[in-house]
Write a protein that holds these residues in place. Structure first.
Motif, PDB file in Angstrom:
ATOM      1  N   HIS A 167       2.744  15.021   9.548  1.00  0.00           N
ATOM      2  CA  HIS A 167       3.937  14.604  10.285  1.00  0.00           C
ATOM      3  C   HIS A 167       3.696  13.249  10.956  1.00  0.00           C
ATOM      4  CE1 HIS A 167       7.632  14.846  12.581  1.00  0.00           C
ATOM      5  NE2 HIS A 167       6.951  14.589  13.679  1.00  0.00           N
ATOM      6  N   GLY A 168       2.534  13.077  11.537  1.00  0.00           N
ATOM      7  CA  GLY A 168       2.206  11.803  12.155  1.00  0.00           C
ATOM      8  C   GLY A 168       2.191  10.673  11.147  1.00  0.00           C
ATOM      9  N   LEU A 169       1.592  10.912   9.984  1.00  0.00           N
ATOM     10  CA  LEU A 169       1.582   9.913   8.918  1.00  0.00           C
ATOM     11  C   LEU A 169       3.009   9.567   8.491  1.00  0.00           C
ATOM     12  CD1 LEU A 169      -1.329  11.088   6.580  1.00  0.00           C
ATOM     13  CD2 LEU A 169      -1.144   8.861   7.702  1.00  0.00           C
ATOM     14  N   SER A 170       3.823  10.599   8.332  1.00  0.00           N
ATOM     15  CA  SER A 170       5.205  10.388   7.913  1.00  0.00           C
ATOM     16  C   SER A 170       5.967   9.542   8.925  1.00  0.00           C
ATOM     17  CB  SER A 170       5.910  11.735   7.727  1.00  0.00           C
ATOM     18  OG  SER A 170       5.287  12.509   6.733  1.00  0.00           O
ATOM     19  N   GLN A 171       5.865   9.921  10.202  1.00  0.00           N
ATOM     20  CA  GLN A 171       6.602   9.226  11.251  1.00  0.00           C
ATOM     21  C   GLN A 171       6.134   7.784  11.390  1.00  0.00           C
ATOM     22  OE1 GLN A 171       9.042  11.296  12.946  1.00  0.00           O
ATOM     23  NE2 GLN A 171       9.841   9.222  13.219  1.00  0.00           N
ATOM     24  N   LEU A 172       4.836   7.559  11.378  1.00  0.00           N
ATOM     25  CA  LEU A 172       4.306   6.204  11.503  1.00  0.00           C
ATOM     26  C   LEU A 172       4.706   5.340  10.321  1.00  0.00           C
ATOM     27  CD1 LEU A 172       0.734   7.038  12.841  1.00  0.00           C
ATOM     28  CD2 LEU A 172       2.526   5.833  14.102  1.00  0.00           C
ATOM     29  N   THR A 173       4.767   5.935   9.151  1.00  0.00           N
ATOM     30  CA  THR A 173       5.136   5.182   7.951  1.00  0.00           C
ATOM     31  C   THR A 173       6.604   4.783   7.967  1.00  0.00           C
ATOM     32  OG1 THR A 173       3.433   6.287   6.629  1.00  0.00           O
ATOM     33  CG2 THR A 173       5.231   5.235   5.436  1.00  0.00           C
ATOM     34  N   ILE A 174       7.493   5.744   8.225  1.00  0.00           N
ATOM     35  CA  ILE A 174       8.921   5.426   8.161  1.00  0.00           C
ATOM     36  C   ILE A 174       9.368   4.564   9.334  1.00  0.00           C
ATOM     37  CG2 ILE A 174       9.417   7.512   6.845  1.00  0.00           C
ATOM     38  CD1 ILE A 174      10.558   8.814   9.303  1.00  0.00           C
ATOM     39  N   GLU A 184       0.671   0.579   0.000  1.00  0.00           N
ATOM     40  CA  GLU A 184      -0.721   1.056   0.104  1.00  0.00           C
ATOM     41  C   GLU A 184      -0.792   2.457  -0.480  1.00  0.00           C
ATOM     42  OE1 GLU A 184      -4.353   0.663   0.332  1.00  0.00           O
ATOM     43  OE2 GLU A 184      -3.385  -0.888   1.523  1.00  0.00           O
ATOM     44  N   PRO A 185      -0.813   2.579  -1.811  1.00  0.00           N
ATOM     45  CA  PRO A 185      -0.686   3.892  -2.462  1.00  0.00           C
ATOM     46  C   PRO A 185      -1.794   4.881  -2.157  1.00  0.00           C
ATOM     47  CG  PRO A 185      -1.299   2.189  -4.050  1.00  0.00           C
ATOM     48  CD  PRO A 185      -0.937   1.480  -2.777  1.00  0.00           C
ATOM     49  N   THR A 186      -2.969   4.423  -1.741  1.00  0.00           N
ATOM     50  CA  THR A 186      -4.079   5.353  -1.505  1.00  0.00           C
ATOM     51  C   THR A 186      -4.246   5.728  -0.032  1.00  0.00           C
ATOM     52  OG1 THR A 186      -5.679   3.545  -1.279  1.00  0.00           O
ATOM     53  CG2 THR A 186      -5.312   4.424  -3.499  1.00  0.00           C
ATOM     54  N   LEU A 187      -3.428   5.164   0.846  1.00  0.00           N
ATOM     55  CA  LEU A 187      -3.608   5.396   2.280  1.00  0.00           C
ATOM     56  C   LEU A 187      -3.468   6.866   2.646  1.00  0.00           C
ATOM     57  CD1 LEU A 187      -3.964   4.375   5.196  1.00  0.00           C
ATOM     58  CD2 LEU A 187      -1.472   4.061   5.283  1.00  0.00           C
ATOM     59  N   THR A 188      -2.375   7.489   2.239  1.00  0.00           N
ATOM     60  CA  THR A 188      -2.130   8.884   2.608  1.00  0.00           C
ATOM     61  C   THR A 188      -3.219   9.796   2.082  1.00  0.00           C
ATOM     62  OG1 THR A 188       0.270   8.515   2.633  1.00  0.00           O
ATOM     63  CG2 THR A 188      -0.491  10.795   2.469  1.00  0.00           C
ATOM     64  N   GLU A 189      -3.586   9.628   0.822  1.00  0.00           N
ATOM     65  CA  GLU A 189      -4.631  10.473   0.250  1.00  0.00           C
ATOM     66  C   GLU A 189      -5.962  10.269   0.956  1.00  0.00           C
ATOM     67  OE1 GLU A 189      -6.617  11.646  -4.074  1.00  0.00           O
ATOM     68  OE2 GLU A 189      -4.902  10.285  -3.963  1.00  0.00           O
TER      69      GLU A 189
END
Length: 213
Positions: A167-174, A184-189
């Motif tokens: 959720h934190g990753l999602s919120q920070l990204t959007i 940055e395709p590998t950031l989340t993974e």
């Protein structure tokens, strides 16, 4: 919005007007955010009277709750499609699917999780839809724990940690504080892998170390 944004499906049994209203409301949400949605404006765009919409949606929040329910159902379908055969792959894929959904549907995601417009407890069907999505993540964590991949910590605690991360990753990204998957395709993974490395069972870590000798 990207052209490949998946559509949400709204099913009603009282004719076409509720579905047309939800489809138009979703389009408005995607383009302008929830603040731009009003039943009177939607009625005008649809060429019907406001009372005609109020027969299906008692107020604006009820309409927004239906949009959020549709969002959770779409998210649950995506999460549920993840292959559960390999614990590590499943845990990472669940996170990738979750973050990708938020990136593709930022305004819908904010409505689903913001709590500002639709607080917990105000709409029981919405709460239940959110719980179903959470349960997919919880079951994935439980399966990994049972197979010995994760430490024997309480499933609820590990699930909360995993959910907080995605959720934190999602919120920070959007919100533009982290680069998107396109940039940055590998950031989340990579971030998800960091969590898994800290949550793996000692036995699994030792086995991995032994195999590298």
């Amino acid at each position: 919005m990207p052209n490949n944004t998946p559509s949400l499906k709204f099913a009603y049994h009282h004719g076409d007007l509720p579905k047309q209203t939800l489809d138009l409301a979703l389009k408005t949400l995607r383009e302008l955010g929830d603040a731009a949605i009003s039943l009177r404006a939607l009625a005008k765009q649809l060429g019907v009277s406001a009372p005609a919409l109020y027969r299906h949606f008692s107020d604006r929040d009820t309409l927004l709750a239906e949009l959020a329910i549709g969002g959770f159902e779409a998210l649950t379908d995506r999460l549920g499609a993840v292959d559960q055969t390999t614990p590590r792959t499943a845990l990472i894929e669940i996170g990738l699917v979750y973050v990708k959904f938020a990136q593709e549907e930022p305004n819908l995601y904010r409505l689903m999780f913001g709590g500002r417009v639709l607080p917990l407890g105000a709409h029981p069907r919405l709460d239940a839809a959110g719980k179903r999505a959470f349960t997919v993540l919880e079951n994935t964590v439980s399966n990994a724990r049972q197979l010995g991949y994760l430490k024997p910590s309480p499933v609820s605690m590990t699930t909360a940690a995993a959910w907080s991360l995605v959720h934190g990753l999602s919120q920070l990204t959007i919100d533009g504080h982290l680069p998107s998957a396109k940039a940055e395709p590998t950031l989340t993974e990579g971030v998800l892998s960091l969590l898994l490395d800290g949550a793996r069972s000692d036995t699994r870590q030792q086995s991995q170390q032994d195999s590298n000798l």
